[in-house]
Motif scaffolding. Structure first.
Motif, PDB file in Angstrom:
ATOM      1  N   THR A 118       7.507 -20.921 111.751  1.00  0.00           N
ATOM      2  CA  THR A 118       7.952 -20.436 113.063  1.00  0.00           C
ATOM      3  C   THR A 118       9.338 -19.815 112.923  1.00  0.00           C
ATOM      4  O   THR A 118      10.007 -19.953 111.886  1.00  0.00           O
ATOM      5  CB  THR A 118       8.012 -21.595 114.065  1.00  0.00           C
ATOM      6  OG1 THR A 118       9.001 -22.539 113.623  1.00  0.00           O
ATOM      7  CG2 THR A 118       6.665 -22.301 114.168  1.00  0.00           C
ATOM      8  N   LYS A 119       9.796 -19.169 113.994  1.00  0.00           N
ATOM      9  CA  LYS A 119      11.111 -18.537 113.991  1.00  0.00           C
ATOM     10  C   LYS A 119      12.233 -19.572 113.881  1.00  0.00           C
ATOM     11  O   LYS A 119      13.327 -19.271 113.419  1.00  0.00           O
ATOM     12  CB  LYS A 119      11.299 -17.703 115.257  1.00  0.00           C
ATOM     13  CG  LYS A 119      10.424 -16.462 115.302  1.00  0.00           C
ATOM     14  CD  LYS A 119      10.692 -15.653 116.571  1.00  0.00           C
ATOM     15  CE  LYS A 119       9.822 -14.397 116.593  1.00  0.00           C
ATOM     16  NZ  LYS A 119      10.053 -13.596 117.825  1.00  0.00           N
ATOM     17  N   LYS A 120      11.944 -20.794 114.313  1.00  0.00           N
ATOM     18  CA  LYS A 120      12.960 -21.846 114.271  1.00  0.00           C
ATOM     19  C   LYS A 120      13.156 -22.421 112.867  1.00  0.00           C
ATOM     20  O   LYS A 120      14.132 -23.106 112.607  1.00  0.00           O
ATOM     21  CB  LYS A 120      12.582 -22.973 115.238  1.00  0.00           C
ATOM     22  CG  LYS A 120      12.646 -22.560 116.703  1.00  0.00           C
ATOM     23  CD  LYS A 120      12.308 -23.742 117.602  1.00  0.00           C
ATOM     24  CE  LYS A 120      12.391 -23.347 119.072  1.00  0.00           C
ATOM     25  NZ  LYS A 120      12.078 -24.493 119.963  1.00  0.00           N
TER      26      LYS A 120
END
Length: 548
Positions: free
Chosen positions: A395-397
């Motif tokens: 994910t982007k996180k």
């Protein structure tokens, strides 16, 4: 919290104002039926520091009146732990068994004064006759024997003429007392078991309540300090001393016992953990024993600092385990050198570096202590990173290595994941990366790097086993239940095989390390071992992770 500012200290100060010549003498009286735990450390810290504060003395006396559960091994471990904590007792070690001859004479004295009698009730009958908090006790049918008959029976007990449990000596006090402990408590019982100090000389042994107060008196103890569960015993303590002695005698004061989250501090329960092999022994690093904490990597300084912070009160409460962790973390944050270790290895191969590529990168041993110097860390074509620091699809996180994205190796280069290799089970076992050699501790031009990860050379390293400890119990307060064994954390220990930097541990003479991004670890084996063993003492807090 100031250890010299509590209600016991204030009591002593008032006493010394009235009698400036009074000499303070405390004692630490462990029963040698198990290893010391951190609750004992609190008592040790209190008794020894009070003696120090008032230029007094603190005795070490073993309460060895029940030889069935006592061993010399426990005695030796207790002495060792007290010394390791940094305390020195007054004179030679004392034993309650030193006073067995005197205790016997004092028992005869109580019989002659009609304050004690020999009873033939069984232990179950005695308990039944004592009644409850709501109902008074009933006198034993043997309570009114003549003094002469009691002396004869007690002498016969001493001479081994009765089987265990057949007779006992009881104080004659008041079976209707609101305090059950004052309802004719047992003073002596028959036990045919060799004693570690006196051998087979005795077959009758005094109870704790009888021997403890008299031992205090004999040794000149001025302040008998104990935990709150002995509060009711104080009346019996005073009764026995009043009946035997005419001079001033010791005074008992109670303070709250230590209770810590996710931990049991009952020797009976700790013994069960050992007997049922839930732990490897009394010194298992998951145990709250002094020896266990030492083996895990806690220092004597951190334990004493913990005792200082919790203080001495009369209020029972449940201390957060994180307070103990903060004490060792606070110490090691300053003193422990930083190195890198990979606990769950995943191989990285750099596709743009030659096969024999080797380099040494200079790194600080401590981010803000220049006196600790620097070291050179090997960097090769192949390295290891932690498995959790790479995801094929993220994910982007996710701020670590991702296929097609860049990340920085700690204190080193920016790398980019280009492709992966999986084994027959579909598990990634190699990540092929490119390495930008122009980015050693420099920001790459016009590129954003997602995060920083640690690493170890796959060619120049030291193989190691990592023992990762978690709370032994899942429940915050397992003491509340007799079914405490059902609350065991089955994942309290996991063992990992990985690598640390190639460093000369032997020359550094270091036992404590901060493994970057992993935690504080203790080297728990001989330097010449084929595979080093490291115990994780405590995890890092987020605030302790350098974000360089």
């Amino acid at each position: 919290m100031n250890i010299y500012n509590n209600f016991i200290i204030n009591i002593i100060k008032k006493e010394l104002k009235k009698n400036k010549n009074k000499k303070i003498c405390t004692r630490f009286p462990p029963e040698p039926n198990g290893y010391l735990h951190i609750g004992h450390a609190k008592s040790i810290y209190l008794n020894f520091n009070i003696a120090k504060k008032f230029n007094g003395k603190c005795n070490l006396r073993f309460d060895d009146t029940n030889p069935v559960n006592e061993t010399k091994n426990f005695i030796n471990s207790i002495k060792k732990d007290i010394k390791w904590l940094g305390f020195k007792w007054n004179g030679s070690i004392k034993y309650s068994s030193n006073y067995f001859d005197l205790l016997y004479k004092y028992a005869i004295f109580l019989i002659k004064k009609n304050f004690a009698y020999v009873d033939e009730l069984s232990s179950k009958q005695i308990k039944k006759y004592k009644g409850t908090l709501n109902t008074p006790g009933i006198n034993s049918p043997y309570r009114n024997r003549t003094i002469e008959e009691n002396i004869k029976l007690f002498n016969n007990m001493k001479n081994g003429k009765y089987i265990e449990g057949k007779l006992c000596l009881r104080a004659k006090i008041d079976m209707k007392s609101p305090r059950i402990i004052m309802r004719d408590p047992v003073l002596y019982r028959i036990k045919y078991f060799p004693h570690h100090q006196t051998g087979n000389k005795w077959c009758i042994y005094p109870t704790y309540d009888f021997s403890h107060c008299i031992s205090d008196y004999i040794e000149g103890i001025t302040h008998s300090l104990c935990t709150l569960e002995f509060q009711d015993n104080r009346e019996l303590y005073n009764w026995i001393l009043n009946k035997i002695f005419t001079k001033k005698y010791p005074k008992q004061y109670e303070f709250s016992r230590l209770n810590i989250q996710f931990t049991v501090l009952s020797k009976r329960k700790l013994k069960k953990l050992v007997e049922k092999k839930i732990v490897s022994g009394w010194d298992d690093p998951r145990m709250p024993t002094i020896s266990g904490l030492k083996k895990r990597g806690y220092t004597s300084k951190s334990i004493k600092n913990f005792c200082k912070k919790i203080g001495i009160t009369k209020q029972n409460n449940l201390i957060e385990f994180s307070l103990l962790e903060s004490c060792i973390r606070e110490e090691l944050n300053i003193s422990a050198p930083r190195i890198m270790a990979v606990i769950n290895p995943l191989k990285i191969i750099f596709i743009n570096l030659p096969k024999n590529y080797k380099e040494k990168i200079l790194m600080k041993n401590h981010p803000f202590k220049s006196k600790m110097g620097t070291r050179k860390v090997y960097f090769n074509k192949e390295i290891y990173i932690d498995n959790s620091d790479f995801l094929e699809n993220a994910t982007k996180k996710y701020k670590r290595l991702v296929l097609g994205k860049e990340v920085r190796l700690r204190y080193s280069y920016v790398i980019k994941a280009e492709k992966i290799k999986k084994d027959k089970n579909g598990i990634i076992n190699v990540v092929y990366c490119s390495c930008d050699l122009k980015t050693l501790n420099k920001k790459p031009n016009n590129r954003k790097v997602k995060g920083i990860i640690h690493w170890v050379s796959a060619i120049k390293n030291l193989p190691a086993k990592f023992y990762l400890y978690e709370n032994l119990f899942l429940d915050k307060n397992p003491n509340n239940s007799d079914d405490f064994l059902k609350k065991i954390n089955k994942n309290s220990l996991s063992i990992k095989h990985g690598f640390i930097e190639k460093i000369n541990i032997k020359n550094k003479l270091k036992k404590y390390f901060q493994f970057e991004r992993e935690g504080y670890f203790y080297l728990d084996n001989k330097i010449n071992s084929k595979k080093l063993r490291f115990n994780r003492i405590v995890k890092l807090k987020n605030s302790y992770i350098n974000k360089k």
